[in-house]
Design an enzyme around this catalytic site. Structure first.
Site, mmCIF file in Angstrom:
data_model
loop_
_atom_site.group_PDB
_atom_site.id
_atom_site.type_symbol
_atom_site.label_atom_id
_atom_site.label_comp_id
_atom_site.label_asym_id
_atom_site.label_seq_id
_atom_site.Cartn_x
_atom_site.Cartn_y
_atom_site.Cartn_z
ATOM 1 C CD1 TRP A 162 -7.967 10.721 3.124
ATOM 2 C CD2 TRP A 162 -7.897 8.449 3.307
ATOM 3 N NE1 TRP A 162 -6.729 10.271 3.554
ATOM 4 C CE2 TRP A 162 -6.761 8.915 3.576
ATOM 5 C CE3 TRP A 162 -8.307 6.895 3.459
ATOM 6 C CZ2 TRP A 162 -5.655 7.854 3.910
ATOM 7 C CZ3 TRP A 162 -7.193 6.269 3.830
ATOM 8 C CH2 TRP A 162 -6.027 6.610 4.071
ATOM 9 N NE ARG A 206 -4.251 13.757 10.218
ATOM 10 C CZ ARG A 206 -5.530 13.492 10.619
ATOM 11 N NH1 ARG A 206 -5.383 13.277 12.095
ATOM 12 N NH2 ARG A 206 -6.684 13.479 9.869
ATOM 13 C CG ASP A 207 -0.399 15.518 7.882
ATOM 14 O OD1 ASP A 207 -0.062 14.298 8.298
ATOM 15 O OD2 ASP A 207 -1.532 15.675 7.450
ATOM 16 C CD1 TRP A 258 0.282 7.239 10.186
ATOM 17 C CD2 TRP A 258 -0.179 8.654 12.023
ATOM 18 N NE1 TRP A 258 -0.323 6.389 10.927
ATOM 19 C CE2 TRP A 258 -0.936 7.252 12.116
ATOM 20 C CE3 TRP A 258 -0.478 9.334 13.081
ATOM 21 C CZ2 TRP A 258 -1.502 6.682 13.252
ATOM 22 C CZ3 TRP A 258 -1.203 9.169 14.253
ATOM 23 C CH2 TRP A 258 -1.905 7.790 13.953
ATOM 24 C CG ASP A 291 -0.502 10.940 3.218
ATOM 25 O OD1 ASP A 291 -1.491 10.293 2.557
ATOM 26 O OD2 ASP A 291 -0.578 11.603 4.253
ATOM 27 C CD GLU A 321 -5.962 14.461 6.409
ATOM 28 O OE1 GLU A 321 -5.474 13.682 7.060
ATOM 29 O OE2 GLU A 321 -6.763 14.173 5.448
ATOM 30 C CD1 TRP A 327 -1.072 2.139 2.375
ATOM 31 C CD2 TRP A 327 -2.722 1.763 1.255
ATOM 32 N NE1 TRP A 327 -1.984 3.175 2.670
ATOM 33 C CE2 TRP A 327 -2.863 2.832 1.787
ATOM 34 C CE3 TRP A 327 -3.915 1.239 0.318
ATOM 35 C CZ2 TRP A 327 -4.004 3.566 1.859
ATOM 36 C CZ3 TRP A 327 -4.977 2.068 0.303
ATOM 37 C CH2 TRP A 327 -5.258 3.118 1.111
#
Length: 520
Positions: free
Chosen positions: A321, A184-185, A107, A53, A235, A50
């Site tokens: 998504w 995040r990110d 992540w 990002d 995001e 898989w």
């Protein structure tokens, strides 16, 4: 002005009345073609497993070091895998550099080259900040530091986060915990004017900014909020400075966002503005969009080696998504799920309305992988015409002009009987890509089939560059202000091209097909 995406039913004309230029091989059922490879020819795909990002590349040893989220199972926990490219087309895979630990996935984040050794790991060390869940039960997200002294091929991790999630650590109620988890990110860059590092982090309703002298000690400075919370959370945020074609300098804040509920894309939104050292000040709170298709998410941009102030490159995950958790045909045929878009070159230009916009062009190096070129004489079409070409990996470039016609365009991935195809055309105020006629039983993308970008309803001409690969279509319109990117589940016999015009004739000129191959 922003226009909502229209989800009209499938338009007619793309298959009716086709001339009898017959093509070989009709579409076979999926079970019968499961052994035939469907791997993309000129898009980056993972060797197995898989992919999602992409992480913003850094440049070391004269090549771009690209990292991407990877797992052995669809949408499963995983870490960062590594690939290199010198031209943005051909990638060499180097395996995992930030592995999954038990209940501790890695992540998204970003890497930088610490040229001045501000962090103390050595001049030229590659430093990455990545999100991981600190608390195994509540799983609130925090930012962890990794460093590399070999150009980004191996990394060592610090054990504790360098940017903590204060909200997550203090949250007690379920609502507080749910809201605080989204942290995040991190995207980091060096602020030349102020000699410090800047980090932007995505939150559920805003982007948070931090600064640091050394990549280890961070201080919060401000949040960028936006009034349209229907766009969802931020995001993979992106903050960078560019010089426009007129020589002026501007800051851009970008992010991947979900605008589906208000008729906007689910791709990369961006705001033009200024960075004053503590906050981003937007020129307008209404975002622009880098893509209007269904599948250009988690995008990253980075400066080109040749022109770092005026040209940036960009790449995105070609998925969404809304349906990313589903199996896809390449799971069975090739043992992988997910691909990245072709790399684009971004330039910043002043528009006639007084604002600045990012324009996109396919990376020039794609021309080095053209294996054959077919030119087709100009066509006047009133109904539908099938072109004498079959292929699975190519660029189709052409111009379309019309007067009274109401719906004009191109069908790619056309089966021999015309039943299956993906339509790319202009109807009213929409420039659309409709993959509904290419839908596959067992891998259906309904209702997420038709995407449309705004175009002047009075326009009577359009120039298209259409990039078709075994499982995707990317369409660059006119100067590149508009792009639509879609994964498409083409069946084995979906190899033809037809032209169509409803309600009157249209002229199709400069029809050029460039087959692409030899990438891997």
């Amino acid at each position: 002005m922003m226009h909502p995406i229209s989800r009209r039913s499938v338009l007619q004309g793309a298959g009716a009345g086709a001339l009898a230029l017959l093509m070989s091989s009709a579409a076979a059922p999926f079970a019968a073609r499961a052994q035939a490879s469907l791997r993309a020819i000129y898009h980056m795909t993972p060797p197995t497993g898989w992919l999602c990002d992409p992480q913003r590349p850094v440049t070391t040893n004269g090549a771009y070091q690209l990292y991407y989220l990877h797992s052995g199972q669809n949408n499963g926990p995983g870490g960062w895998d590594h690939a290199t490219t010198s031209d943005g087309v051909a990638f060499t895979h180097h395996g995992t550099v930030m592995p999954l630990q038990p209940d501790f996935p890695v992540w998204s984040g970003s890497a930088v080259v610490d040229t001045a050794n501000t962090a103390g790991f050595g001049a030229g060390a590659v430093i990455a900040l990545a999100t991981k869940p600190t608390d195994g039960i509540r799983k609130y997200q925090e930012q962890y530091l990794y460093w590399s002294t070999d150009g980004g091929f191996t990394f060592t991790a610090l054990p504790d986060p360098v940017i903590v999630n204060t909200d997550g650590r203090t949250a007690t109620t379920p609502a507080e915990i749910d809201n605080a988890e989204w942290f995040r990110d991190p995207k980091i860059h060096w602020d030349v004017a102020r000699n410090e590092w800047v980090c932007v982090i995505g939150r559920a309703r805003y982007a948070a900014f931090y600064t640091s002298p050394n990549l280890l000690d961070w201080e919060w400075t401000s949040n960028f909020d936006y009034p349209n919370h229907a766009l969802g959370g931020i995001e993979c945020p992106d903050l960078f400075q560019m010089t426009a074609g007129d020589g002026t300098s501007h800051w851009v804040l970008g992010a991947s966002m979900d605008g589906y509920g208000v008729g906007m894309p689910m791709t990369y939104a961006y705001w033009m503005g200024t960075w004053n050292g503590t906050a981003f000040i937007a020129d307008s709170l209404t975002p622009q969009w880098l893509d209007w298709g269904w599948d250009w998410y988690a995008a990253v941009t980075w400066p080109s080696i040749e022109a770092p102030t005026t040209r940036r490159l960009a790449i995105a995950w070609m998925n969404n998504w809304k349906y990313a958790n589903r199996n896809v045909p390449t799971d069975a045929s090739d043992g992988y799920n997910g691909q990245n878009s072709i790399v684009r070159e971004l330039r910043l230009e002043h528009q006639s309305g007084g604002w600045y916009s990012l324009l996109s062009s396919p990376v020039e190096a794609l021309s080095d992988y053209v294996t054959a070129t077919t030119t087709v004489p100009d066509q006047t079409v009133n109904g539908s015409v099938v072109l004498p070409f079959t292929g699975r990996a190519y660029e189709l470039e052409l111009g379309i002009a019309w007067d009274a016609a109401t719906n004009v365009g191109v069908s790619v991935g056309r089966s021999a009987n015309g039943a299956r195809h993906t339509n790319i055309g202009k109807y009213g105020a929409d420039l659309y890509v409709d993959r509904a006629p290419s839908d596959l039983s067992g891998f259906s993308l309904v209702p997420y089939t038709r995407a449309a970008a705004p175009i002047d309803a009075a326009a009577r001409s359009v120039h298209l560059r259409i990039f078709v690969d075994t499982q995707s279509v990317e369409v660059f319109v006119n100067s590149g202000h508009t792009v639509l990117s879609q994964q498409v589940h083409f069946a084995e016999g979906d190899t033809g091209i037809s032209l169509y015009s409803d309600g009157g004739p249209a002229s199709f000129t400069g029809i050029t097909i460039r087959e692409l191959g030899g990438v891997n």
